[in-house]
Design a protein around this motif. Sequence first.
Motif, PDB file in Angstrom:
ATOM      1  N   GLY A  72       1.765  -7.548  30.570  1.00  9.59           N
ATOM      2  CA  GLY A  72       2.691  -8.660  30.604  1.00  9.59           C
ATOM      3  C   GLY A  72       2.071  -9.963  30.111  1.00  9.59           C
ATOM      4  O   GLY A  72       0.915  -9.995  29.679  1.00  9.59           O
ATOM      5  N   SER A  73       2.860 -11.033  30.203  1.00  6.69           N
ATOM      6  CA  SER A  73       2.433 -12.341  29.716  1.00  6.69           C
ATOM      7  C   SER A  73       2.698 -13.421  30.757  1.00  6.69           C
ATOM      8  O   SER A  73       3.585 -13.270  31.611  1.00  6.69           O
ATOM      9  CB  SER A  73       3.198 -12.697  28.438  1.00  6.69           C
ATOM     10  OG  SER A  73       2.929 -11.778  27.402  1.00  6.69           O
ATOM     11  N   ARG A 123       2.362 -18.017  30.988  1.00  7.01           N
ATOM     12  CA  ARG A 123       1.944 -19.271  30.395  1.00  7.01           C
ATOM     13  C   ARG A 123       1.526 -20.215  31.508  1.00  7.01           C
ATOM     14  O   ARG A 123       2.330 -20.565  32.369  1.00  7.01           O
ATOM     15  CB  ARG A 123       3.035 -19.920  29.559  1.00  7.01           C
ATOM     16  CG  ARG A 123       2.504 -21.119  28.776  1.00  7.01           C
ATOM     17  CD  ARG A 123       3.578 -21.813  27.975  1.00  7.01           C
ATOM     18  NE  ARG A 123       4.457 -22.620  28.805  1.00  7.01           N
ATOM     19  CZ  ARG A 123       5.282 -23.556  28.341  1.00  7.01           C
ATOM     20  NH1 ARG A 123       5.329 -23.793  27.031  1.00  7.01           N
ATOM     21  NH2 ARG A 123       6.057 -24.230  29.151  1.00  7.01           N
ATOM     22  N   ARG A 165      -5.580 -12.575  22.381  1.00  9.39           N
ATOM     23  CA  ARG A 165      -4.599 -12.415  23.474  1.00  9.39           C
ATOM     24  C   ARG A 165      -4.187 -13.749  24.080  1.00  9.39           C
ATOM     25  O   ARG A 165      -3.048 -13.907  24.513  1.00  9.39           O
ATOM     26  CB  ARG A 165      -5.180 -11.526  24.584  1.00  9.39           C
ATOM     27  CG  ARG A 165      -5.539 -10.117  24.139  1.00  9.39           C
ATOM     28  CD  ARG A 165      -5.869  -9.240  25.345  1.00  9.39           C
ATOM     29  NE  ARG A 165      -7.018  -9.727  26.083  1.00  9.39           N
ATOM     30  CZ  ARG A 165      -7.019  -9.978  27.404  1.00  9.39           C
ATOM     31  NH1 ARG A 165      -5.911  -9.817  28.111  1.00  9.39           N
ATOM     32  NH2 ARG A 165      -8.124 -10.399  28.010  1.00  9.39           N
ATOM     33  N   ARG A 187      -1.329 -19.743  26.898  1.00  8.27           N
ATOM     34  CA  ARG A 187      -0.450 -18.590  26.792  1.00  8.27           C
ATOM     35  C   ARG A 187      -1.321 -17.337  26.859  1.00  8.27           C
ATOM     36  O   ARG A 187      -2.271 -17.188  26.073  1.00  8.27           O
ATOM     37  CB  ARG A 187       0.316 -18.609  25.478  1.00  8.27           C
ATOM     38  CG  ARG A 187       1.191 -17.386  25.247  1.00  8.27           C
ATOM     39  CD  ARG A 187       2.376 -17.337  26.173  1.00  8.27           C
ATOM     40  NE  ARG A 187       3.226 -16.180  25.930  1.00  8.27           N
ATOM     41  CZ  ARG A 187       4.357 -15.934  26.598  1.00  8.27           C
ATOM     42  NH1 ARG A 187       4.758 -16.778  27.540  1.00  8.27           N
ATOM     43  NH2 ARG A 187       5.071 -14.870  26.318  1.00  8.27           N
ATOM     44  N   MET A 188      -1.008 -16.440  27.781  1.00 10.68           N
ATOM     45  CA  MET A 188      -1.805 -15.232  27.986  1.00 10.68           C
ATOM     46  C   MET A 188      -0.922 -14.015  27.747  1.00 10.68           C
ATOM     47  O   MET A 188       0.080 -13.835  28.450  1.00 10.68           O
ATOM     48  CB  MET A 188      -2.378 -15.210  29.404  1.00 10.68           C
ATOM     49  CG  MET A 188      -3.181 -16.455  29.751  1.00 10.68           C
ATOM     50  SD  MET A 188      -3.972 -16.358  31.363  1.00 10.68           S
ATOM     51  CE  MET A 188      -2.543 -16.301  32.432  1.00 10.68           C
ATOM     52  N   ASN A 189      -1.285 -13.223  26.779  1.00  5.88           N
ATOM     53  CA  ASN A 189      -0.531 -12.028  26.418  1.00  5.88           C
ATOM     54  C   ASN A 189      -1.351 -10.777  26.693  1.00  5.88           C
ATOM     55  O   ASN A 189      -2.583 -10.828  26.781  1.00  5.88           O
ATOM     56  CB  ASN A 189      -0.169 -12.075  24.934  1.00  5.88           C
ATOM     57  CG  ASN A 189       0.703 -13.251  24.584  1.00  5.88           C
ATOM     58  OD1 ASN A 189       1.668 -13.558  25.285  1.00  5.88           O
ATOM     59  ND2 ASN A 189       0.376 -13.919  23.489  1.00  5.88           N
ATOM     60  N   ASN A 190      -0.633  -9.659  26.793  1.00  9.71           N
ATOM     61  CA  ASN A 190      -1.289  -8.367  26.998  1.00  9.71           C
ATOM     62  C   ASN A 190      -2.323  -8.447  28.127  1.00  9.71           C
ATOM     63  O   ASN A 190      -3.486  -8.074  27.955  1.00  9.71           O
ATOM     64  CB  ASN A 190      -1.956  -7.906  25.706  1.00  9.71           C
ATOM     65  CG  ASN A 190      -2.420  -6.467  25.770  1.00  9.71           C
ATOM     66  OD1 ASN A 190      -1.937  -5.686  26.589  1.00  9.71           O
ATOM     67  ND2 ASN A 190      -3.368  -6.118  24.914  1.00  9.71           N
TER      68      ASN A 190
END
Length: 124
Positions: free
Chosen positions: A16-17, A19, A67, A82-85
């Motif tokens: 998930g992600s 912010r 990421r 912003r943090m992804n994966n």
Amino acid sequence: QVQLVESGGGLVQAGGSLRLSCATSERTSRRYIMAWFRQGPGKEREFIAALSWLGQNTDYPESVRGRFIISRDDDKNMVYLRMNNLRPEDTAVYYCAARNQNDWSRQQSGYSYWGQGTQVTVSA
């Protein structure tokens, strides 16, 4: 002396992600290098992102490069991560930090101003 307040942490599933937001008490463009650090359970605080004075350059360690994205909105006096994966190993308290010198640092000691932190928990 700039004041920093983080928000946006929470519980998210792996993949998930999120912010994260860092509200600053003054404009940071052309005044501070802004950064994010994190401290996981039983671990030392580690550098994860930095943004240059003018915002054209960023710095990330290998563990999050590709990421995570750091950015700034000067109109709102905000800095974002912003943090992804997301992965379970990203679980940590995340801190916003400011450095009032115009050269890069990945060391905690290089930053004079810190927020109180926001918890991010990533479940498997």
